[in-house]
Design a protein around this motif. Structure first.
Motif, PDB file in Angstrom:
ATOM      1  N   ALA A   2       0.837  -1.198   0.000  1.00  0.00           N
ATOM      2  CA  ALA A   2       0.000   0.000   0.000  1.00  0.00           C
ATOM      3  C   ALA A   2       0.874   1.251   0.000  1.00  0.00           C
ATOM      4  N   THR A   3       0.337   2.314  -0.531  1.00  0.00           N
ATOM      5  CA  THR A   3       1.054   3.587  -0.558  1.00  0.00           C
ATOM      6  C   THR A   3       0.261   4.632   0.195  1.00  0.00           C
ATOM      7  N   LEU A   4       0.948   5.407   1.008  1.00  0.00           N
ATOM      8  CA  LEU A   4       0.355   6.568   1.666  1.00  0.00           C
ATOM      9  C   LEU A   4       0.939   7.790   1.001  1.00  0.00           C
ATOM     10  N   PHE A   5       0.130   8.796   0.818  1.00  0.00           N
ATOM     11  CA  PHE A   5       0.606  10.030   0.217  1.00  0.00           C
ATOM     12  C   PHE A   5       0.501  11.136   1.242  1.00  0.00           C
ATOM     13  N   MET A   6       1.590  11.834   1.459  1.00  0.00           N
ATOM     14  CA  MET A   6       1.639  12.947   2.402  1.00  0.00           C
ATOM     15  C   MET A   6       1.788  14.220   1.606  1.00  0.00           C
ATOM     16  N   SER A   7       0.857  15.145   1.782  1.00  0.00           N
ATOM     17  CA  SER A   7       0.952  16.403   1.042  1.00  0.00           C
ATOM     18  C   SER A   7       2.009  17.304   1.647  1.00  0.00           C
ATOM     19  N   LEU A  76      -3.125  10.079  -6.093  1.00  0.00           N
ATOM     20  CA  LEU A  76      -4.338   9.731  -5.342  1.00  0.00           C
ATOM     21  C   LEU A  76      -5.191   8.726  -6.106  1.00  0.00           C
ATOM     22  N   GLY A  77      -5.134   8.767  -7.429  1.00  0.00           N
ATOM     23  CA  GLY A  77      -5.910   7.840  -8.242  1.00  0.00           C
ATOM     24  C   GLY A  77      -5.247   6.494  -8.467  1.00  0.00           C
ATOM     25  N   HIS A  78      -4.032   6.330  -7.988  1.00  0.00           N
ATOM     26  CA  HIS A  78      -3.320   5.059  -8.174  1.00  0.00           C
ATOM     27  C   HIS A  78      -3.965   3.963  -7.339  1.00  0.00           C
ATOM     28  N   GLN A  79      -4.019   2.776  -7.876  1.00  0.00           N
ATOM     29  CA  GLN A  79      -4.689   1.657  -7.199  1.00  0.00           C
ATOM     30  C   GLN A  79      -4.060   1.270  -5.863  1.00  0.00           C
ATOM     31  N   LYS A  80      -2.793   1.587  -5.654  1.00  0.00           N
ATOM     32  CA  LYS A  80      -2.139   1.214  -4.395  1.00  0.00           C
ATOM     33  C   LYS A  80      -2.246   2.288  -3.313  1.00  0.00           C
ATOM     34  N   THR A  81      -2.773   3.449  -3.632  1.00  0.00           N
ATOM     35  CA  THR A  81      -2.901   4.504  -2.631  1.00  0.00           C
ATOM     36  C   THR A  81      -4.027   4.153  -1.669  1.00  0.00           C
ATOM     37  N   LYS A  82      -3.703   4.089  -0.401  1.00  0.00           N
ATOM     38  CA  LYS A  82      -4.657   3.662   0.627  1.00  0.00           C
ATOM     39  C   LYS A  82      -5.102   4.778   1.555  1.00  0.00           C
ATOM     40  N   ALA A  83      -4.311   5.859   1.664  1.00  0.00           N
ATOM     41  CA  ALA A  83      -4.676   6.969   2.547  1.00  0.00           C
ATOM     42  C   ALA A  83      -3.933   8.218   2.092  1.00  0.00           C
ATOM     43  N   PHE A  84      -4.477   9.352   2.449  1.00  0.00           N
ATOM     44  CA  PHE A  84      -3.914  10.649   2.094  1.00  0.00           C
ATOM     45  C   PHE A  84      -3.770  11.462   3.373  1.00  0.00           C
ATOM     46  N   ILE A  85      -2.527  11.732   3.774  1.00  0.00           N
ATOM     47  CA  ILE A  85      -2.267  12.600   4.918  1.00  0.00           C
ATOM     48  C   ILE A  85      -2.185  14.002   4.337  1.00  0.00           C
ATOM     49  N   THR A  86      -3.128  14.844   4.712  1.00  0.00           N
ATOM     50  CA  THR A  86      -3.270  16.133   4.052  1.00  0.00           C
ATOM     51  C   THR A  86      -3.299  17.287   5.038  1.00  0.00           C
ATOM     52  N   ARG A  87      -2.882  18.443   4.564  1.00  0.00           N
ATOM     53  CA  ARG A  87      -2.965  19.657   5.376  1.00  0.00           C
ATOM     54  C   ARG A  87      -4.311  20.324   5.178  1.00  0.00           C
ATOM     55  N   CYS A  88      -5.220  19.662   4.469  1.00  0.00           N
ATOM     56  CA  CYS A  88      -6.613  20.118   4.369  1.00  0.00           C
ATOM     57  C   CYS A  88      -6.842  21.230   3.357  1.00  0.00           C
ATOM     58  N   GLY A  89      -6.013  21.297   2.333  1.00  0.00           N
ATOM     59  CA  GLY A  89      -6.238  22.275   1.279  1.00  0.00           C
ATOM     60  C   GLY A  89      -7.442  21.873   0.432  1.00  0.00           C
ATOM     61  N   THR A  90      -8.107  22.839  -0.138  1.00  0.00           N
ATOM     62  CA  THR A  90      -9.343  22.596  -0.877  1.00  0.00           C
ATOM     63  C   THR A  90      -9.160  21.619  -2.029  1.00  0.00           C
ATOM     64  N   ASN A  91      -8.162  21.832  -2.893  1.00  0.00           N
ATOM     65  CA  ASN A  91      -7.985  20.937  -4.038  1.00  0.00           C
ATOM     66  C   ASN A  91      -7.731  19.504  -3.607  1.00  0.00           C
ATOM     67  N   GLY A  92      -6.860  19.332  -2.626  1.00  0.00           N
ATOM     68  CA  GLY A  92      -6.536  17.982  -2.167  1.00  0.00           C
ATOM     69  C   GLY A  92      -7.737  17.228  -1.625  1.00  0.00           C
ATOM     70  N   ILE A  93      -8.559  17.909  -0.831  1.00  0.00           N
ATOM     71  CA  ILE A  93      -9.703  17.180  -0.276  1.00  0.00           C
ATOM     72  C   ILE A  93     -10.730  16.872  -1.353  1.00  0.00           C
ATOM     73  N   TYR A  94     -10.919  17.773  -2.323  1.00  0.00           N
ATOM     74  CA  TYR A  94     -11.842  17.470  -3.421  1.00  0.00           C
ATOM     75  C   TYR A  94     -11.356  16.272  -4.232  1.00  0.00           C
ATOM     76  N   GLU A  95     -10.060  16.233  -4.518  1.00  0.00           N
ATOM     77  CA  GLU A  95      -9.497  15.118  -5.273  1.00  0.00           C
ATOM     78  C   GLU A  95      -9.648  13.805  -4.499  1.00  0.00           C
ATOM     79  N   ALA A  96      -9.356  13.832  -3.206  1.00  0.00           N
ATOM     80  CA  ALA A  96      -9.469  12.612  -2.394  1.00  0.00           C
ATOM     81  C   ALA A  96     -10.914  12.134  -2.302  1.00  0.00           C
ATOM     82  N   ILE A  97     -11.853  13.059  -2.140  1.00  0.00           N
ATOM     83  CA  ILE A  97     -13.269  12.682  -2.085  1.00  0.00           C
ATOM     84  C   ILE A  97     -13.680  12.053  -3.411  1.00  0.00           C
TER      85      ILE A  97
END
Length: 145
Positions: A2-7, A76-97
């Motif tokens: 699994a991959t985690l992505f940290m913004s 974020l769209g990669h099949q191995k991405t399991k979670a997104f650690i984010t600073r809560c920016g608008t674009n990032g949360i829209y993409e994750a949702i």
């Protein structure tokens, strides 16, 4: 694996080149925070891809890759991405949702408290308080997904 992505979160007190609060306080606070996050991520089994454009943290686990820039939506769209650690920016949360990726939110400033409030109301994330977060808190938040 699994991959985690940290913004983006930099140890010089900046996020996308903007400075907040007192510069010396930011440098100390951010370094402490970056070291806490990195030492925690070094202990987990997942691969971590972190957008980080500052001095390499003192503690960097073999599972963590640092990038000055990452195509966030593609990752974020990669099949191995399991979670997104984010600073809560608008674009990032829209993409994750849109992509259905669970978020761990580390809100900091500007629009992020409002974004967090909306995500919390919808049950779309796990929020961690930067002032009180421990290594255990971060691991538990990641494991809750």
């Amino acid at each position: 694996m699994a991959t985690l992505f940290m913004s983006s979160l930099n140890n010089d007190g900046s996020s996308r080149g903007k400075r907040t609060f007192n510069e010396k306080w930011n440098q100390f606070y951010s370094k402490v925070l970056v070291d806490l996050i990195e030492s925690t991520l070094a202990k987990i089994a997942q691969k971590v891809e972190w957008r980080f454009d500052s001095k390499t943290p003192d503690i960097l686990g073999p599972n963590t890759w640092l990038y000055e820039w990452i195509p966030q939506n593609d990752l974020l769209g990669h099949q191995k991405t399991k979670a997104f650690i984010t600073r809560c920016g608008t674009n990032g949360i829209y993409e994750a949702i849109y992509l259905g990726i669970p978020m761990v939110e580390l809100r900091m400033f500007i629009d992020q408290p409002d974004n967090f409030t909306h995500m919390e109301a919808k049950g779309a994330d796990v929020h961690l308080n930067l002032n009180t977060m421990s290594s255990t808190d971060l691991v538990n938040a990641l494991n809750s997904h």
